[in-house]
Motif scaffolding. Structure first.
Motif, PDB file in Angstrom:
ATOM      1  N   LEU A  38       0.842  -1.198   0.000  1.00 49.22           N
ATOM      2  CA  LEU A  38       0.000   0.000   0.000  1.00 49.22           C
ATOM      3  C   LEU A  38       0.872   1.241   0.000  1.00 49.22           C
ATOM      4  O   LEU A  38       0.611   2.220  -0.706  1.00 49.22           O
ATOM      5  CB  LEU A  38      -0.891   0.025   1.243  1.00 49.22           C
ATOM      6  CG  LEU A  38      -1.919  -1.071   1.419  1.00 49.22           C
ATOM      7  CD1 LEU A  38      -2.683  -0.868   2.705  1.00 49.22           C
ATOM      8  CD2 LEU A  38      -2.877  -1.070   0.265  1.00 49.22           C
ATOM      9  N   MET A  39       1.915   1.195   0.829  1.00 46.73           N
ATOM     10  CA  MET A  39       2.822   2.336   0.942  1.00 46.73           C
ATOM     11  C   MET A  39       3.473   2.621  -0.411  1.00 46.73           C
ATOM     12  O   MET A  39       3.497   3.762  -0.877  1.00 46.73           O
ATOM     13  CB  MET A  39       3.845   2.020   2.025  1.00 46.73           C
ATOM     14  CG  MET A  39       4.778   3.123   2.405  1.00 46.73           C
ATOM     15  SD  MET A  39       6.290   3.043   1.477  1.00 46.73           S
ATOM     16  CE  MET A  39       7.111   1.643   2.190  1.00 46.73           C
ATOM     17  N   VAL A  40       3.966   1.568  -1.042  1.00 45.40           N
ATOM     18  CA  VAL A  40       4.590   1.711  -2.357  1.00 45.40           C
ATOM     19  C   VAL A  40       3.565   2.282  -3.349  1.00 45.40           C
ATOM     20  O   VAL A  40       3.867   3.182  -4.142  1.00 45.40           O
ATOM     21  CB  VAL A  40       5.135   0.360  -2.858  1.00 45.40           C
ATOM     22  CG1 VAL A  40       5.497   0.427  -4.328  1.00 45.40           C
ATOM     23  CG2 VAL A  40       6.352  -0.040  -2.040  1.00 45.40           C
ATOM     24  N   GLY A  41       2.342   1.793  -3.279  1.00 49.84           N
ATOM     25  CA  GLY A  41       1.275   2.306  -4.142  1.00 49.84           C
ATOM     26  C   GLY A  41       1.056   3.782  -3.914  1.00 49.84           C
ATOM     27  O   GLY A  41       0.934   4.568  -4.869  1.00 49.84           O
ATOM     28  N   THR A  45       3.359  -0.631 -10.505  1.00 51.47           N
ATOM     29  CA  THR A  45       4.427  -0.604  -9.506  1.00 51.47           C
ATOM     30  C   THR A  45       4.160  -1.602  -8.380  1.00 51.47           C
ATOM     31  O   THR A  45       5.050  -2.347  -7.957  1.00 51.47           O
ATOM     32  CB  THR A  45       4.547   0.802  -8.882  1.00 51.47           C
ATOM     33  OG1 THR A  45       4.465   1.759  -9.922  1.00 51.47           O
ATOM     34  CG2 THR A  45       5.844   0.962  -8.140  1.00 51.47           C
ATOM     35  N   VAL A  46       2.920  -1.599  -7.906  1.00 53.29           N
ATOM     36  CA  VAL A  46       2.618  -2.452  -6.756  1.00 53.29           C
ATOM     37  C   VAL A  46       2.696  -3.927  -7.140  1.00 53.29           C
ATOM     38  O   VAL A  46       3.265  -4.743  -6.400  1.00 53.29           O
ATOM     39  CB  VAL A  46       1.232  -2.105  -6.171  1.00 53.29           C
ATOM     40  CG1 VAL A  46       0.889  -3.054  -5.042  1.00 53.29           C
ATOM     41  CG2 VAL A  46       1.223  -0.678  -5.665  1.00 53.29           C
ATOM     42  N   VAL A  47       2.164  -4.270  -8.297  1.00 58.09           N
ATOM     43  CA  VAL A  47       2.215  -5.671  -8.720  1.00 58.09           C
ATOM     44  C   VAL A  47       3.676  -6.111  -8.882  1.00 58.09           C
ATOM     45  O   VAL A  47       4.073  -7.189  -8.412  1.00 58.09           O
ATOM     46  CB  VAL A  47       1.429  -5.889 -10.026  1.00 58.09           C
ATOM     47  CG1 VAL A  47       1.687  -7.277 -10.590  1.00 58.09           C
ATOM     48  CG2 VAL A  47      -0.067  -5.712  -9.775  1.00 58.09           C
ATOM     49  N   SER A  96      -5.409  -1.285  -5.478  1.00 59.37           N
ATOM     50  CA  SER A  96      -6.757  -0.706  -5.416  1.00 59.37           C
ATOM     51  C   SER A  96      -7.003  -0.097  -4.045  1.00 59.37           C
ATOM     52  O   SER A  96      -7.531   1.014  -3.920  1.00 59.37           O
ATOM     53  CB  SER A  96      -7.823  -1.781  -5.672  1.00 59.37           C
ATOM     54  OG  SER A  96      -7.407  -2.641  -6.686  1.00 59.37           O
ATOM     55  N   ALA A  97      -6.608  -0.839  -3.008  1.00 61.54           N
ATOM     56  CA  ALA A  97      -6.800  -0.318  -1.652  1.00 61.54           C
ATOM     57  C   ALA A  97      -5.991   0.961  -1.454  1.00 61.54           C
ATOM     58  O   ALA A  97      -6.467   1.909  -0.815  1.00 61.54           O
ATOM     59  CB  ALA A  97      -6.397  -1.376  -0.627  1.00 61.54           C
ATOM     60  N   ALA A  98      -4.781   0.985  -2.018  1.00 65.68           N
ATOM     61  CA  ALA A  98      -3.936   2.173  -1.849  1.00 65.68           C
ATOM     62  C   ALA A  98      -4.588   3.391  -2.488  1.00 65.68           C
ATOM     63  O   ALA A  98      -4.589   4.486  -1.912  1.00 65.68           O
ATOM     64  CB  ALA A  98      -2.562   1.922  -2.466  1.00 65.68           C
ATOM     65  N   ILE A  99      -5.172   3.202  -3.670  1.00 62.81           N
ATOM     66  CA  ILE A  99      -5.814   4.325  -4.357  1.00 62.81           C
ATOM     67  C   ILE A  99      -6.966   4.867  -3.513  1.00 62.81           C
ATOM     68  O   ILE A  99      -7.099   6.071  -3.307  1.00 62.81           O
ATOM     69  CB  ILE A  99      -6.299   3.892  -5.759  1.00 62.81           C
ATOM     70  CG1 ILE A  99      -5.081   3.579  -6.640  1.00 62.81           C
ATOM     71  CG2 ILE A  99      -7.149   4.990  -6.393  1.00 62.81           C
ATOM     72  CD1 ILE A  99      -5.402   2.816  -7.898  1.00 62.81           C
ATOM     73  N   ILE A 100      -7.778   3.952  -2.984  1.00 63.65           N
ATOM     74  CA  ILE A 100      -8.900   4.388  -2.146  1.00 63.65           C
ATOM     75  C   ILE A 100      -8.389   5.129  -0.910  1.00 63.65           C
ATOM     76  O   ILE A 100      -8.871   6.195  -0.542  1.00 63.65           O
ATOM     77  CB  ILE A 100      -9.745   3.171  -1.695  1.00 63.65           C
ATOM     78  CG1 ILE A 100     -10.361   2.492  -2.916  1.00 63.65           C
ATOM     79  CG2 ILE A 100     -10.829   3.585  -0.724  1.00 63.65           C
ATOM     80  CD1 ILE A 100     -11.024   1.174  -2.617  1.00 63.65           C
ATOM     81  N   LEU A 101      -7.377   4.541  -0.286  1.00 61.51           N
ATOM     82  CA  LEU A 101      -6.838   5.097   0.945  1.00 61.51           C
ATOM     83  C   LEU A 101      -6.284   6.495   0.719  1.00 61.51           C
ATOM     84  O   LEU A 101      -6.535   7.421   1.495  1.00 61.51           O
ATOM     85  CB  LEU A 101      -5.729   4.163   1.451  1.00 61.51           C
ATOM     86  CG  LEU A 101      -5.508   4.112   2.945  1.00 61.51           C
ATOM     87  CD1 LEU A 101      -6.744   3.559   3.627  1.00 61.51           C
ATOM     88  CD2 LEU A 101      -4.300   3.243   3.248  1.00 61.51           C
ATOM     89  N   VAL A 102      -5.519   6.647  -0.356  1.00 61.88           N
ATOM     90  CA  VAL A 102      -4.928   7.961  -0.640  1.00 61.88           C
ATOM     91  C   VAL A 102      -6.019   8.960  -1.000  1.00 61.88           C
ATOM     92  O   VAL A 102      -5.974  10.127  -0.601  1.00 61.88           O
ATOM     93  CB  VAL A 102      -3.880   7.843  -1.765  1.00 61.88           C
ATOM     94  CG1 VAL A 102      -3.438   9.212  -2.226  1.00 61.88           C
ATOM     95  CG2 VAL A 102      -2.684   7.043  -1.277  1.00 61.88           C
ATOM     96  N   ALA A 103      -7.040   8.512  -1.731  1.00 59.73           N
ATOM     97  CA  ALA A 103      -8.149   9.398  -2.066  1.00 59.73           C
ATOM     98  C   ALA A 103      -8.858   9.849  -0.794  1.00 59.73           C
ATOM     99  O   ALA A 103      -9.299  10.995  -0.683  1.00 59.73           O
ATOM    100  CB  ALA A 103      -9.128   8.702  -2.996  1.00 59.73           C
TER     101      ALA A 103
END
Lengths: 365, 294, 246
Positions: free
Chosen positions: B43-46, B68-70, B200-207
């Motif tokens: 998530l952090m990397v994302g 990047t995350v994958v 996907s979780a990272a995008i939501i979290l950052v948003a």
């Protein structure tokens, strides 16, 4: 050789010699540290306090073979208890006006603070020992992690007692290099003695072959609970020493980084032997201290290297990963120091542990 | 009534996020049999990849993030976890813990400890009003994304050849290899999918929060553990359900707890893990056992 | 076709297999019998690539199998039906069969072969959508064999297919193996059921304490003195009562 025929000599060789071989070099390090600069003295003292924590941690992990990710919660409890008990009554009125009176009105010295910190941590360990030790393997590791997180949340928000994320400060800085060394030695002796008690021996047997141990009627949860409480006591003691060394700390001082650092010490040394715990602590402390000095910036000949926060942690984690990948039994190969007489006869030391049997994946599910 | 509906939306949106987190951990656990602490660092990397790609159009930001995350997840597998495959579970757990710590500090070292912020399109952060309810578009989007991803994952596992191979490997890894299933392929796929879920979780979290720090992954990964454990370690549907139960617990405690206890909400949530472990060592949701007919 | 030469396998400090050499020719059914703990399953695991022998060589059609992962050995033409069947219980019967054909990627005949396998083992067709864990022991054995056959192996390794089955089901299993023999499949059959195996196999090896004690064709072994055979199998003559004197 005649040596090995005498029961007394054999006993000394097997039981006393390994202890001497661990503590005497440690004493030499302490003496050497005492002659160094103030920074170096602090580094050696820190190592001695980590020795208390890691050997305490080892009492549970080494004997049971189960990793705990939450032992630092005992350290937190030990540290806060010691701080609350050694702060003067006047200091507490200013720093912690809402403190319950039974805490506000008492005051202890260095040893009292250290020991009571350990006792309170042991009591906490005793409360959770039996239920936690009904779990095994990954479940136990994670449940302990959950406990660490819970304790951290409580400590962070229970501001009337802990001051939370703002610093607890003014704790008398009474832990010295000498006292830290004495406590480290006591911890090592205690861990070594525990290893030879019936409970310790049973646990190590169960560590290698759990089904067999159960089959002969060993109650693994009860044995583990005993080691768990003892372990909690010493890790708490380590926390109490740290509190009285640092003087000021907050709810994040003993948390994830400390968890990793102590696990690294145990794993890099070899988590199944006391020698591994001791060697690992010395090695990782030296590495950590060296990296920290580099982190603050240094001059390499004409080259000025600036400050690099995070460098020591990166170096440490890398070192740990390398050991895990290439030498999973640690630097000592998880063996104890061999008996003195065997050493002389130049025999191969007996492996303390058999090679881990290939894990049967179906068992894990 | 309004608060109930508002809470329900919160629960669903938060639950979808938690479920995505838990599925990522549970998927790897199912095949590798260890909990990947370093999932949080995906998530952090994302998050940081979104930050570094912030000048690009939004669609490309997302693509960069996923790629990047994958790739990072695949790198984890190749560099750290493959060499210790078959080692004892404690070693694997400690390795993933060390990896997680390494990445956090590497981020600290290279990008600094201070939080970075990314402005995502305002479409995501807008709210709209329906019948007196103020609903964030992001919440709706989260739920939709969660449902779509979970359904696709289910379909993939049920229908595709690789999916069937992954399920077989999760049940009996050695036997799967004995029918010719390639161990490396299946494991790499599990990591890649867990990377996709983490992105996907990272995008939501950052948003949601707009900020990125080296420690971004810690709390989410803990939540993922808790949900996975609730679901009975290894059951995917259990893990997803665990995510929703956790979000229900979290939102309800937030509304019901007396004001002076609210700061301790997370202690109650984490404490519940210990309780669940003790009361139901097999998890909250026990997978339907298949009885042998003789 | 398959040849083992001087195989040694250790578990820790215990030698499970000590210098075993054996040969399986194309089209043969070769039996491997011996008491519990003789090293039979160990030997099959070594052939299938699950464990690596300390010494010796294993070759299939002149190519060594040593150091190859199980998933690399299956495409070379060896399928194992393991002891205890090891079917995927949480997957459906049909999925289990599909997995059997894992190595035949993009082979258009797979679907047809699965159908004909279901005709050959009607019970599998009947329960195709059921979780395989719900099948009975005998049905699971059929599934395990069918799964292995779907890889179109040149050589089938069968590990104690009759273990834990009722006598009637044992007959059924041996019928299946008989059919395979007629179809020209090469089989290495590991069994504890010595008598049945001797009747059945073209040649049989007797393994005890990790070593081959006796081998021969059906004819050679059946003409042998009963007492001598028992000695090879058990390590002592009946009535002698003494243990091994090796």
């Amino acid at each position: 050789m005649k040596h090995s025929n005498s029961p007394l000599l054999s006993w000394i060789g097997r039981r006393v010699w390994p202890l001497v071989a661990l503590i005497v070099p440690l004493g030499a390090i302490a003496l050497f540290g005492g002659t160094g600069s103030i920074v170096f003295q602090r580094e050696v003292t820190t190592m001695m306090m980590y020795m208390v924590v890691v050997v305490g941690y080892y009492i549970f992990v080494g004997n049971s073979g189960v990793t705990s990710f939450g032992h630092i919660s005992f350290m937190i409890i030990g540290a806060y208890t010691a701080a609350l008990l050694t702060l003067t009554v006047q200091q507490k009125i200013i720093l912690l006006p809402d403190l319950p009176s039974f805490l506000a009105d008492v005051h202890f010295g260095f040893v009292g603070g250290a020991l009571l910190g350990a006792v309170v941590a042991a009591v906490f360990a005793a409360v959770i020992a039996l239920p936690i030790n009904r779990l095994t393997g990954i479940s136990l590791s994670l449940a302990m992690f959950a406990i660490l997180l819970t304790v951290n949340v409580i400590v962070s928000h229970w501001t009337s007692v802990t001051r939370g994320v703002t610093s607890m400060f003014g704790v008398p800085q009474s832990t010295t290099l000498g006292s830290a060394f004495v406590f480290a030695s006591i911890t090592i002796v205690a861990a070594w003695m525990f290893q030879w008690t019936r409970v310790g021996l049973r646990m190590r047997a169960a560590r290698e072959d759990e089904p067999a141990a159960r089959a002969v009627g060993i109650s693994i949860p009860r044995d583990r609970a005993i080691a768990f409480i003892l372990s909690g006591f010493f890790v708490g003691l380590g926390g109490a020493l740290f509190a009285q060394f640092l003087g000021a700390f907050n709810s994040d001082t003993f948390y994830i980084s400390t968890t990793l650092l102590t696990i690294a010490m145990l794993v890099i040394g070899g988590f199944k032997s006391l020698s591994g715990a001791v060697v690992g602590t010395v090695f990782v402390s030296a590495l950590d201290a060296g990296l920290r000095r580099m982190e603050d910036g240094f001059a390499l000949g004409p080259l000025e290297v600036g400050s690099r926060p995070g460098l020591s942690a990166v170096g440490l984690a890398l070192c740990m990963l390398l050991v895990l990948v290439f030498r999973s039994e640690g630097l000592t190969g998880s063996r104890e120091i061999p008996s003195l007489w065997r050493l002389r006869r130049n025999e191969t030391p007996p492996a303390d542990t058999l090679p881990a049997p290939a894990t049967d994946r179906k068992d894990v599910s | 009534m309004r608060t109930v509906i508002q809470s329900a939306i919160d629960i669903l949106s938060l639950g979808s996020l938690y479920a995505l987190l838990a599925l990522g951990v549970a998927l790897v656990f199912g095949i590798m049999r260890f909990i990947n602490f370093a999932h949080g660092e995906l998530l952090m990397v994302g998050g940081y990849s979104l930050f570094l790609a912030r000048e690009l159009p939004f669609v490309f930001m997302i693509l960069v993030c996923i790629a990047t995350v994958v790739l990072t997840a695949l790198l984890f597998e190749r560099v750290a976890f493959r060499p210790i495959r078959g080692a004892n579970p404690a070693t694997q757990l400690v390795t993933s813990f060390a990896l997680s710590f390494l990445l956090q500090n590497l981020a600290m070292l290279t990008l600094g400890p201070r939080a970075k912020s990314v402005g995502l399109p305002t479409v995501l952060t807008e709210q709209f009003t329906v019948g007196g309810l103020r609903i964030a578009k992001l919440d709706i989007l989260t739920v939709v994304l969660g449902v779509v991803l979970m359904a696709s994952l289910g379909f993939f596992l049920k229908r595709s050849t690789l999916g069937v191979q992954m399920r077989a490997s999760a049940e009996n890894f050695e036997m799967a290899r004995l029918v010719g299933v390639k161990a490396n392929t299946v494991i790499a796929s599990a990591f890649a999918i867990s990377g996709l879920l983490a992105a996907s979780a990272a995008i939501i979290l950052v948003a949601k929060t707009g900020t990125i720090t080296p420690g971004l992954g810690l709390k989410p990964v803990v939540i993922a553990f808790v949900a996975t454990i609730m679901g009975g370690l290894g059951s995917l549907s259990g893990a997803a359900l665990g995510g929703f139960v956790l979000s229900f617990l979290s939102v309800t405690l937030q509304t019901l707890l007396p004001l002076d206890l609210r700061p301790f909400r997370d202690a109650f949530v984490f404490g519940s893990v210990v309780l669940i472990f003790l009361l139901r060592p097999q998890g909250l949701i026990v997978v339907r056992s298949i009885k042998e007919r003789v | 076709m398959l040849s083992l030469t001087g195989i040694f396998v250790n578990y820790g400090h215990v030698a499970a297999v000590r210098g075993v050499s054996l040969e399986v020719n194309e089209g043969e059914v070769v039996g491997l019998i011996g008491p519990n703990g003789a090293g039979k399953t160990t030997l099959l695991s070594a052939i299938a690539g699950v464990i690596r022998p300390e010494r010796g060589d294993i070759q299939l059609l002149g190519e060594t199998l040593l150091g190859k992962a199980p998933e690399k050995i299956v495409p070379m033409g060896i399928s194992l039906v393991p002891e205890g069947r090891e079917i995927f219980g949480t997957l459906t019967v049909e999925e289990n069969l599909r997995l059997g054909a894992t190595i035949r990627r993009r082979d258009p005949e797979v679907a047809g072969d699965i159908e004909s396998m279901m005709e050959r083992f009607p019970i599998l067709g009947k329960y195709r959508g059921t979780h395989a864990g719900a099948l009975s022991g005998g049905e699971q054995q059929q599934l395990a064999i069918a799964r292995a056959l779907l890889a179109n192996p040149k050589l089938l390794l069968l590990d104690e297919p009759s273990l834990g089955l009722a006598p009637k089901l044992v007959d059924q299993v041996f019928d299946i193996v008989g059919q395979l023999k007629e179809d020209g499949v090469t089989v290495l059959l590991v069994e504890q059921n010595a008598r049945r195996t001797l009747e059945f196999a073209d040649r049989t090896y007797v393994l005890r304490s990790g070593e081959i004690r006796l081998s021969g064709t059906k004819k050679e072994l059946s003409s042998m003195d009963n007492a001598d055979f028992e000695h090879a199998f058990l390590g002592f003559h009946r009535g002698e009562r003494q243990g091994e004197s090796r």
